[in-house]
Design a protein around this motif. Structure first.
Motif, PDB file in Angstrom:
ATOM      1  N   PRO A   1       1.072  -1.279  -0.049  1.00 53.73           N
ATOM      2  CA  PRO A   1      -0.083   0.032  -0.120  1.00 53.73           C
ATOM      3  C   PRO A   1       0.822   1.244   0.023  1.00 53.73           C
ATOM      4  O   PRO A   1       0.220   2.322  -0.289  1.00 53.73           O
ATOM      5  CB  PRO A   1      -0.955  -0.206   1.361  1.00 53.73           C
ATOM      6  CG  PRO A   1      -0.290  -1.085   2.038  1.00 53.73           C
ATOM      7  CD  PRO A   1       0.691  -1.992   1.214  1.00 53.73           C
ATOM      8  N   ASN A   2       2.201   1.123   0.324  1.00 55.35           N
ATOM      9  CA  ASN A   2       2.992   2.385   0.324  1.00 55.35           C
ATOM     10  C   ASN A   2       3.751   2.561  -0.754  1.00 55.35           C
ATOM     11  O   ASN A   2       4.795   3.585  -0.917  1.00 55.35           O
ATOM     12  CB  ASN A   2       3.882   2.411   1.605  1.00 55.35           C
ATOM     13  CG  ASN A   2       3.164   2.398   2.990  1.00 55.35           C
ATOM     14  OD1 ASN A   2       2.116   3.209   3.034  1.00 55.35           O
ATOM     15  ND2 ASN A   2       3.560   1.667   3.858  1.00 55.35           N
ATOM     16  N   PHE A   3       3.597   1.745  -1.886  1.00 53.32           N
ATOM     17  CA  PHE A   3       4.200   1.833  -3.039  1.00 53.32           C
ATOM     18  C   PHE A   3       3.536   2.131  -4.198  1.00 53.32           C
ATOM     19  O   PHE A   3       2.056   1.903  -4.067  1.00 53.32           O
ATOM     20  CB  PHE A   3       5.134   0.524  -3.300  1.00 53.32           C
ATOM     21  CG  PHE A   3       6.207  -0.003  -2.256  1.00 53.32           C
ATOM     22  CD1 PHE A   3       6.686   1.285  -1.416  1.00 53.32           C
ATOM     23  CD2 PHE A   3       6.534  -1.189  -1.999  1.00 53.32           C
ATOM     24  CE1 PHE A   3       7.674   0.907  -0.537  1.00 53.32           C
ATOM     25  CE2 PHE A   3       7.512  -1.507  -1.172  1.00 53.32           C
ATOM     26  CZ  PHE A   3       8.108  -0.467  -0.418  1.00 53.32           C
ATOM     27  N   ALA A   4       4.044   2.664  -5.225  1.00 54.93           N
ATOM     28  CA  ALA A   4       3.356   2.919  -6.550  1.00 54.93           C
ATOM     29  C   ALA A   4       4.122   2.684  -7.762  1.00 54.93           C
ATOM     30  O   ALA A   4       5.352   2.372  -7.562  1.00 54.93           O
ATOM     31  CB  ALA A   4       2.892   4.352  -6.595  1.00 54.93           C
ATOM     32  N   PRO A   5       3.490   2.000  -8.787  1.00 54.37           N
ATOM     33  CA  PRO A   5       4.190   1.813  -9.929  1.00 54.37           C
ATOM     34  C   PRO A   5       5.073   2.843 -10.476  1.00 54.37           C
ATOM     35  O   PRO A   5       5.828   2.668 -10.865  1.00 54.37           O
ATOM     36  CB  PRO A   5       3.307   1.010 -10.865  1.00 54.37           C
ATOM     37  CG  PRO A   5       1.788   1.694 -10.702  1.00 54.37           C
ATOM     38  CD  PRO A   5       1.939   1.945  -9.181  1.00 54.37           C
ATOM     39  N   LEU A   6       4.487   4.217 -10.573  1.00 50.23           N
ATOM     40  CA  LEU A   6       5.088   5.229 -11.215  1.00 50.23           C
ATOM     41  C   LEU A   6       5.181   6.490 -10.218  1.00 50.23           C
ATOM     42  O   LEU A   6       4.443   6.412  -9.192  1.00 50.23           O
ATOM     43  CB  LEU A   6       4.253   5.731 -12.380  1.00 50.23           C
ATOM     44  CG  LEU A   6       4.231   4.725 -13.629  1.00 50.23           C
ATOM     45  CD1 LEU A   6       3.267   5.226 -14.611  1.00 50.23           C
ATOM     46  CD2 LEU A   6       5.581   4.392 -14.110  1.00 50.23           C
ATOM     47  N   ASP A   7       5.871   7.204 -10.677  1.00 49.37           N
ATOM     48  CA  ASP A   7       6.159   8.684  -9.744  1.00 49.37           C
ATOM     49  C   ASP A   7       5.045   9.761  -9.850  1.00 49.37           C
ATOM     50  O   ASP A   7       5.252  10.600 -10.177  1.00 49.37           O
ATOM     51  CB  ASP A   7       7.420   9.100 -10.047  1.00 49.37           C
ATOM     52  CG  ASP A   7       7.794   9.436 -11.487  1.00 49.37           C
ATOM     53  OD1 ASP A   7       6.830   9.125 -12.224  1.00 49.37           O
ATOM     54  OD2 ASP A   7       8.803  10.264 -11.601  1.00 49.37           O
ATOM     55  N   SER A   8       3.964   8.864  -9.777  1.00 49.92           N
ATOM     56  CA  SER A   8       2.677  10.067  -9.828  1.00 49.92           C
ATOM     57  C   SER A   8       1.406   9.288  -9.052  1.00 49.92           C
ATOM     58  O   SER A   8       1.354   8.154  -8.987  1.00 49.92           O
ATOM     59  CB  SER A   8       2.206  10.286 -11.278  1.00 49.92           C
ATOM     60  OG  SER A   8       0.960  10.895 -11.476  1.00 49.92           O
ATOM     61  N   THR A   9       0.684  10.153  -8.461  1.00 49.39           N
ATOM     62  CA  THR A   9      -0.711   9.687  -7.666  1.00 49.39           C
ATOM     63  C   THR A   9      -2.004  10.180  -8.602  1.00 49.39           C
ATOM     64  O   THR A   9      -3.014  10.250  -7.779  1.00 49.39           O
ATOM     65  CB  THR A   9      -0.579  10.135  -6.218  1.00 49.39           C
ATOM     66  OG1 THR A   9      -0.429  11.474  -6.201  1.00 49.39           O
ATOM     67  CG2 THR A   9       0.574   9.517  -5.395  1.00 49.39           C
ATOM     68  N   GLU A  10      -1.569  10.834  -9.657  1.00 52.20           N
ATOM     69  CA  GLU A  10      -2.639  11.374 -10.542  1.00 52.20           C
ATOM     70  C   GLU A  10      -3.625  10.265 -10.974  1.00 52.20           C
ATOM     71  O   GLU A  10      -3.240   9.058 -10.899  1.00 52.20           O
ATOM     72  CB  GLU A  10      -2.442  12.402 -11.393  1.00 52.20           C
ATOM     73  CG  GLU A  10      -1.410  11.955 -12.256  1.00 52.20           C
ATOM     74  CD  GLU A  10      -0.722  12.961 -13.114  1.00 52.20           C
ATOM     75  OE1 GLU A  10      -1.629  13.752 -14.175  1.00 52.20           O
ATOM     76  OE2 GLU A  10       0.334  13.413 -12.982  1.00 52.20           O
ATOM     77  N   LYS A  11      -4.559  10.559 -11.956  1.00 56.46           N
ATOM     78  CA  LYS A  11      -5.380   9.521 -12.665  1.00 56.46           C
ATOM     79  C   LYS A  11      -4.133   9.174 -13.720  1.00 56.46           C
ATOM     80  O   LYS A  11      -3.728   9.870 -14.495  1.00 56.46           O
ATOM     81  CB  LYS A  11      -6.431  10.198 -13.503  1.00 56.46           C
ATOM     82  CG  LYS A  11      -7.498  10.626 -12.594  1.00 56.46           C
ATOM     83  CD  LYS A  11      -8.499  11.318 -13.632  1.00 56.46           C
ATOM     84  CE  LYS A  11      -9.695  12.115 -12.733  1.00 56.46           C
ATOM     85  NZ  LYS A  11     -10.703  12.619 -13.215  1.00 56.46           N
ATOM     86  N   TYR A  12      -3.992   7.600 -13.818  1.00 57.04           N
ATOM     87  CA  TYR A  12      -3.139   7.066 -14.558  1.00 57.04           C
ATOM     88  C   TYR A  12      -3.453   7.144 -15.789  1.00 57.04           C
ATOM     89  O   TYR A  12      -2.308   7.196 -16.547  1.00 57.04           O
ATOM     90  CB  TYR A  12      -2.737   5.520 -13.761  1.00 57.04           C
ATOM     91  CG  TYR A  12      -1.896   5.191 -12.790  1.00 57.04           C
ATOM     92  CD1 TYR A  12      -0.652   4.677 -12.858  1.00 57.04           C
ATOM     93  CD2 TYR A  12      -2.015   6.109 -11.665  1.00 57.04           C
ATOM     94  CE1 TYR A  12       0.322   4.887 -12.037  1.00 57.04           C
ATOM     95  CE2 TYR A  12      -1.032   5.927 -10.538  1.00 57.04           C
ATOM     96  CZ  TYR A  12       0.100   5.304 -10.866  1.00 57.04           C
ATOM     97  OH  TYR A  12       1.002   5.342 -10.151  1.00 57.04           O
ATOM     98  N   LYS A  13      -4.290   6.826 -16.466  1.00 58.07           N
ATOM     99  CA  LYS A  13      -4.773   6.999 -17.769  1.00 58.07           C
ATOM    100  C   LYS A  13      -4.171   8.280 -18.426  1.00 58.07           C
ATOM    101  O   LYS A  13      -3.786   8.740 -19.533  1.00 58.07           O
ATOM    102  CB  LYS A  13      -5.806   6.620 -18.383  1.00 58.07           C
ATOM    103  CG  LYS A  13      -6.109   5.103 -17.927  1.00 58.07           C
ATOM    104  CD  LYS A  13      -7.468   4.581 -18.878  1.00 58.07           C
ATOM    105  CE  LYS A  13      -7.662   3.104 -18.596  1.00 58.07           C
ATOM    106  NZ  LYS A  13      -8.642   2.428 -19.467  1.00 58.07           N
TER     107      LYS A  13
END
Length: 807
Positions: free
Chosen positions: A524-536
């Protein structure tokens, strides 16, 4: 530093020699930047004496010059008169009282210096350390804010002689008392005229700046508040009076954001009254930070505007009197000569001539007079070099108009090719388009430029050389070139292997889907890319960025109706990211939405010697991903290089002078930049501070080891962890500490980075305006207002129109 030393002299004796012939002289030249850095990195006992100019004072027939030695931090006072080859030493080993709020702190500092760094050096007592220096035209006075002492400073055999004159009757004006502490409040501006010193104190409250102007008598030390409000600047004037710059209101700006006009007036300390010279200054908007100086022979107030010495008698019209090789941060007048000093350049004297017209003037745009340009200006005083326009971020059309504007047209423009500050509808300073239209001088006529450009890596050499062999620009520096990298911390904690990492944009979209389906709950504390906006949305903008780069790297005009671009968008459409976006939603305002990314999409790829955290492939630092658009394309993703270059107006009338100036520019290009620009560079560049850093690290290691050895049993583990972490830091930073450009970086640059580099050229996607409407079109597609086919059709139509206009 070789300055003439007087056998026996009082300062007043330096006033006996009258002014000499016209001056065009360098009185003192500072160390160059590289020389200064190397010198400061040496052990103190091995350093050369290195001086900076800290102030100038206008005496009746000479200039007093305050210098500080950079190792000892002691000050010396010199004088110079027109006709002298070098300065004359008056007094040495002077010490500034600093920002101490209590006398005992200054005394303690002096005692520590005598016992340590300056052992064996005769220092002044605390009472004769100066806080500020002023002159009545005959003598130099020191004022001590802690004791209130007012004393003259002269010299005998280079030794300072202090003679007490008076005591400031109220030293409370120099100390700001707060509830639980106090601090020194020293004047921002100070000047003397006759026997009166004016001091401008600036403080702040919840409504903004609060200014207080105090008048101090050099005769008896009496202090009173001057009857002038909202003062911004002042200087000594004639007949014991002062020229004062002030505002009618307390604020500098009105409610509409417009600057309130400043006023010029004469203040008479004898009557505590003012006489208006100009109720609305017209020669410039703001005189708050210009050092002003009054010339009685010219009856004009002089100031520096960049490298130009300007003068005004009525504050409505300004006249050019001289050019300087560097902007004058300190200025003084002696007869018909102005003396200026710049901290990093030196001290220069120029004869003042009303409506001065030099034989040669080189006008710069997009750069100031610094580095190699400054060195040229110092060595060629007969050539005026001035930075007087700023078109580095203008459109090609604006550059063309500026080049044809007449006598003040720029001769040299310094600009970034891939500038994000551009106003051009085509996205930047389209240098190739300017060259095609004949607005770039052929620089191959200059042997030094030709040899330098031919030595560059082909990607840079070929960009500034057209098909006819014309060199139309001079590369100065290179930066940018973002890349995709892996965050090793996340990579390791998730137990991934390189087989898990996508190596093209299509697989990157599929990896986001995999993350969405498999990893969201477990990490839960990780993300695939350096962004938390709408992925599309994020991925579509990323696709635009990389598609633009692909078109540039393959020498295609930007377009979107292409199978590769459609394949990229199809991959985005097929991507699932709903669970990722749901996990990114904050549950409260206090909760951070930051998640450590696995993949950075914009790691700085060049100049990594500045930041060890992005040296690819080392332990605990991001690892480069050589990512392509699709499995079938060879182009590596990553933003194109931002290239800084200089180009020359072909209409210039000072071609020979410009050729010499460009030689100086080339000599001044730092080795750190040449390591990336020049082909076949193999020489690592050592950090001049390495030995000092290494010794400090070893001392810190001893401290950590001692703390561990002396720790109690229950504290051992915590201290052991700190000790091990520091040992690991020393091991991992050994190379980055030793070099500014390491052998490993040079090898990585030659083998991995350089083959993938291309020059990032401007496009409408980079323009800060939206005259083309393309940015609106992008947003309409992202918002779902139009289909992909509509976007491609309308976008390609707009791009074709722009390309036709450019032709």
């Amino acid at each position: 530093m070789k300055f003439r030393k007087m056998a026996s002299v009082l300062l007043a004796a330096s006033l006996l020699i009258g002014c000499a012939a016209a001056e065009n002289r360098t009185i003192f030249k500072s160390m160059g930047e590289d020389e200064s850095i190397a010198n400061e990195a040496l052990p103190k006992e091995e350093r050369k004496e290195s001086y900076s100019t800290e102030g100038l004072l206008s005496l009746n027939s000479s200039v007093a010059i305050l210098m500080q030695e950079q190792t000892s931090r002691l000050y010396s006072l010199y004088t110079w008169q027109p006709g002298q080859q070098e300065m004359t030493l008056v007094a040495s080993n002077m010490y500034r009282a600093g920002d101490y709020a209590q006398l005992k702190d200054l005394q303690e500092r002096l005692e520590n210096l005598k016992e340590d760094a300056l052992a064996g050096t005769e220092l002044p007592d605390a009472a004769h350390c100066f806080s500020m220096l002023v002159t009545d035209g005959e003598k130099v006075y020191g004022i001590n804010h802690l004791t209130g002492g007012i004393f003259t400073i002269s010299g005998e055999n280079g030794k300072a002689v202090y003679t007490d004159v008076a005591t400031v009757q109220d030293t409370k004006i120099f100390i700001q008392e707060e509830e639980d502490y106090s601090y020194a409040l020293l004047p921002d501006t100070v000047a003397a005229s006759g026997n009166t010193v004016l001091m401008l104190m600036n403080t702040w409250d919840d409504k903004g700046r609060v200014t207080n102007l105090y008048a101090l008598s050099l005769t008896d030390g009496s202090v009173r508040k001057a009857n002038v409000e909202n003062v911004r600047n002042f200087c000594a004037y004639k007949d014991g009076k002062f020229l004062v710059i002030a505002l009618q209101k307390r604020e500098d700006w009105d409610e509409n954001g417009n600057r309130i006009p400043q006023m010029a007036m004469v203040y008479d300390p004898a009557t505590d009254t003012t006489t208006m010279l100009s109720s609305s200054i017209g020669v410039r908007d703001d005189f708050s930070y210009q050092q002003l100086v009054y010339s009685e022979p010219l009856d004009a107030v002089l100031y520096c505007d960049s490298t130009q010495v300007m003068g005004t008698t009525n504050f409505q019209k300004a006249t050019l009197y001289a050019y300087l090789p560097a902007e004058g941060y300190h200025v003084a007048i002696v007869g018909d000569t102005i003396v200026s000093a710049d901290y990093s350049s030196g001290i220069f004297a120029r004869t003042l001539t009303e409506n001065y017209q030099p034989n040669h003037v080189i006008h710069l745009s997009g750069t100031s007079v610094w580095g190699g340009i400054r060195d040229y200006a110092v060595d060629y005083p007969e050539v005026a070099v001035v930075s007087d326009s700023d078109i580095d971020s203008a459109s090609a059309e604006e550059v063309a108009r500026a080049f044809a504007s007449g006598d003040d047209a720029p001769d040299i423009v310094s600009a970034y090719v891939n500038s994000y500050t551009s106003r051009d509808a085509a996205g930047g300073l389209a240098i190739e388009r300017l060259n095609q239209k004949g607005y770039c001088k052929d620089l191959s006529v200059y042997p030094a430029v030709k040899a330098y450009v031919e030595s560059l890596n082909p990607v840079f050499r070929d960009f500034v050389t057209d098909q006819n062999g014309k060199i139309f620009a001079l590369p100065i520096s290179v930066g940018g070139a973002y890349a995709f990298t892996i965050n090793p911390k996340v990579f390791e904690e998730m137990g991934l292997t390189m087989d898990d990492i996508p190596t093209n944009f299509i697989d990157l979209c599929a990896f986001v889907t995999r993350w969405n389906d498999e990893f969201v709950e477990d990490y839960p504390n990780f993300a695939p890319l350096d962004s938390t906006e709408k992925y599309k949305d994020r991925m579509f903008r990323l696709a635009l960025r990389e598609w633009k780069g692909y078109c540039q790297a393959t020498n295609q005009d930007l377009h979107f109706d292409d199978p590769i671009f459609r394949e990229m968008v199809a991959a985005i459409d097929a991507m699932r990211c709903d669970r990722i976006e749901e996990s990114n939603k904050k549950t409260s305002d206090e909760e951070s939405d930051y998640k450590q990314p696995l993949i950075f999409t914009g790691t700085w790829m060049l100049n990594s010697y500045y930041d060890g955290d992005v040296t690819f492939g080392k332990d605990k630092t991001p690892k480069l991903i050589q990512m392509t658009l699709t499995k079938d394309t060879a182009f590596y993703l990553g933003q194109g290089v931002e290239l800084e270059l200089m180009f020359v107006n072909p209409r210039t009338t000072d071609s020979d002078e410009i050729g010499t100036l460009l030689e100086y520019v080339i000599k001044n290009i730092r080795d750190e930049q040449k390591a990336e620009l020049v082909a076949g560079w193999t020489t690592p560049i050592e950090n001049p501070w390495y030995e000092e850093q290494r010794k400090q690290n070893e001392a810190d290691l001893v401290m950590y080891q001692k703390a561990y050895d002396e720790a109690s049993a229950e504290e051992k583990n915590a201290y052991k962890e700190q000790l091990d972490e520091f040992k690991l830091y020393m091991e991992q930073s050994a190379e980055s500490d030793r070099y500014t450009v390491s052998p490993a970086y040079i090898q990585r640059y030659q083998d991995v980075i350089l083959p993938a580099l291309y020059i990032g050229k401007p496009t409408v996607l980079d323009s800060t305006d939206n005259t083309s409407g393309l940015k609106t079109l992008v947003q309409r597609y992202i918002d779902g207002q139009i289909t992909l086919d509509q976007f491609i059709r309308e976008a390609d139509g707009k791009l074709r129109m722009i390309q036709l206009e450019n032709q």
